[in-house]
Design a protein around this motif. Structure first.
Motif, PDB file in Angstrom:
ATOM      1  N   TYR A  10      -6.201  -3.529   8.348  1.00 20.68           N
ATOM      2  CA  TYR A  10      -6.340  -2.807   7.073  1.00 20.68           C
ATOM      3  C   TYR A  10      -7.654  -3.209   6.399  1.00 20.68           C
ATOM      4  CZ  TYR A  10      -1.345  -2.859   8.152  1.00 20.68           C
ATOM      5  OH  TYR A  10      -0.134  -2.782   8.788  1.00 20.68           O
ATOM      6  N   PRO A  11      -8.772  -2.852   6.976  1.00 15.25           N
ATOM      7  CA  PRO A  11     -10.061  -3.303   6.420  1.00 15.25           C
ATOM      8  C   PRO A  11     -10.371  -2.722   5.047  1.00 15.25           C
ATOM      9  CG  PRO A  11     -10.407  -1.666   8.143  1.00 15.25           C
ATOM     10  CD  PRO A  11      -8.951  -1.997   8.162  1.00 15.25           C
ATOM     11  N   GLU A  12      -9.740  -1.596   4.686  1.00 15.64           N
ATOM     12  CA  GLU A  12     -10.059  -0.939   3.419  1.00 15.64           C
ATOM     13  C   GLU A  12      -9.105  -1.338   2.290  1.00 15.64           C
ATOM     14  OE1 GLU A  12     -10.038   3.205   4.161  1.00 15.64           O
ATOM     15  OE2 GLU A  12     -11.686   3.161   5.614  1.00 15.64           O
ATOM     16  N   SER A  13      -8.093  -2.107   2.576  1.00 15.37           N
ATOM     17  CA  SER A  13      -7.108  -2.473   1.560  1.00 15.37           C
ATOM     18  C   SER A  13      -7.682  -3.517   0.604  1.00 15.37           C
ATOM     19  CB  SER A  13      -5.844  -3.008   2.222  1.00 15.37           C
ATOM     20  OG  SER A  13      -4.930  -3.471   1.255  1.00 15.37           O
ATOM     21  N   GLN A  14      -7.651  -3.218  -0.683  1.00 17.46           N
ATOM     22  CA  GLN A  14      -8.142  -4.167  -1.686  1.00 17.46           C
ATOM     23  C   GLN A  14      -7.237  -5.392  -1.781  1.00 17.46           C
ATOM     24  OE1 GLN A  14     -11.038  -3.962  -3.267  1.00 17.46           O
ATOM     25  NE2 GLN A  14     -11.469  -2.055  -2.170  1.00 17.46           N
TER      26      GLN A  14
END
Length: 347
Positions: A215-219
């Motif tokens: 999940y590279p885009e999860s803040q």
């Protein structure tokens, strides 16, 4: 008028006479006659009565020839009835001139549809294709097959020009995907927090690396490295404080356990202030074990002496006390076994 009716009845009679049902009846009749002729020939003709070989063969063929002819005609008629049955049905009425025109028109329509271009087909079935796309996109969203749904969105927007509708579906897909992603991220973070609560920070770092790849885009995932660092620092401060308390209260055993735990987290510089205190704790621990060892020997508690002696060797292998214990340990073990055996007999 009276003359026209027989003329009309004659073709109808002809058509009915060539129907598959009539042909099938004639085929069965011919086959039956063939079987009867063969049976009659076998009954009334005995080739053994004829002495000449050539005459016997000739007369045999002559007797059975009608049966063979009727049999072949029956099989031919049977095949013809099957073909006719497949073409026009069991009681087919034939093809009239009106039927012929209708059939030709139908064939012409089919041919025209076969020759129609792909573009014309797309125009002709445009509404049905668009509705099929809508239904398929909704089904993909329900099954969480978002990649397949995005492919169909391009088809809906570019091929059929429904760009605004495609954008609405895109928003629905993104919302559904984000909701599913949040559930997975929440589950992963909960598992990571359990690992942190066990103070297994090495495993937590491995789990974090995996989540960053998934999940590279999860803040929320991006904040986890700071969470792990803070938890590690807090745990390190806690064990330092507990070590100071245990050392100040002469709780040597607990201080030794905390000292081993601190060694995993403290750097050389961070451990420097605790060196003297650690030496004191280690010395006290060693002295305490020495006293316990001597008391066990004085009390002839050989089992306890072996346990304490093995602990001294394990924790202080390079000390002089450990060397002294090694020299006595074999004898102590023999006495310990004898003591245990005596205790077992007394029971």
């Amino acid at each position: 008028m009276a003359e026209s009716q027989p003329q009309q009845a004659q073709p109808a009679l002809k058509k009915r006479s060539t129907s598959p049902a009539v042909l099938l009846f004639l085929a069965l009749l011919l086959i039956t006659i063939s079987v009867m002729l063969a049976a009659a020939g076998r009954t009334y003709f005995d080739p053994e009565d004829i002495m000449a070989e050539q005459s016997r063969v000739f007369l045999t063929y002559l007797v059975y020839l009608p049966s063979i002819i009727f049999g072949l005609l029956g099989v031919t008629m049977l095949i013809a009835s099957g073909v006719r049955w497949a073409m026009i049905g069991l009681w087919g009425r034939g093809i009239t001139s009106g039927d012929s025109d209708e059939t030709l028109n139908l064939l012409r329509v089919i041919g025209d549809r076969q020759l129609i271009s792909e573009t014309a087909k797309r125009v002709a079935y445009r509404d049905a294709d668009v509705q099929l796309l809508r239904d398929t996109i909704k089904a993909d969203i329900a099954k969480a097959e978002f990649g397949a749904a995005f492919v169909l969105l391009d088809e809906l927007a570019k091929t059929y020009g429904h760009r605004e509708e495609a954008e609405d579906y895109r928003d629905q897909i993104n919302a559904a995907r984000n909701a599913e992603l949040e559930v997975k991220v929440t589950q992963a973070i909960t598992k990571l927090e359990e690992t942190i609560s066990r103070h297994d920070f090495e495993a937590a770092q491995k789990d974090l690396a995996r989540l960053q790849r998934l999940y590279p885009e999860s803040q929320r995932i991006k904040t986890l490295p700071r969470t792990i660092v803070q938890a590690r620092e807090q745990y390190k401060r806690d064990i330092e404080r507990q070590f100071l308390d245990a050392s100040g209260n002469d709780n040597v055993d607990k201080a030794m356990e905390l000292l081993k735990e601190m060694d995993k987290y403290l750097t050389e510089q961070e451990a420097e202030p605790y060196r003297e205190m650690a030496r004191g704790v280690i010395g006290k621990k060693r002295d305490n074990l020495g006293v316990q060892f001597k008391m066990a020997i004085q009390d002839t508690d050989w089992v306890r002496a072996v346990q304490v002696g093995e602990q001294i060797i394990a924790q202080f292998p390079n000390s002089r006390m450990a060397d002294e214990v090694r020299g006595m340990l074999d004898v102590l073990r023999e006495r310990s076994q004898a003591q245990l055996a005596a205790a077992a007999r007394s029971v």
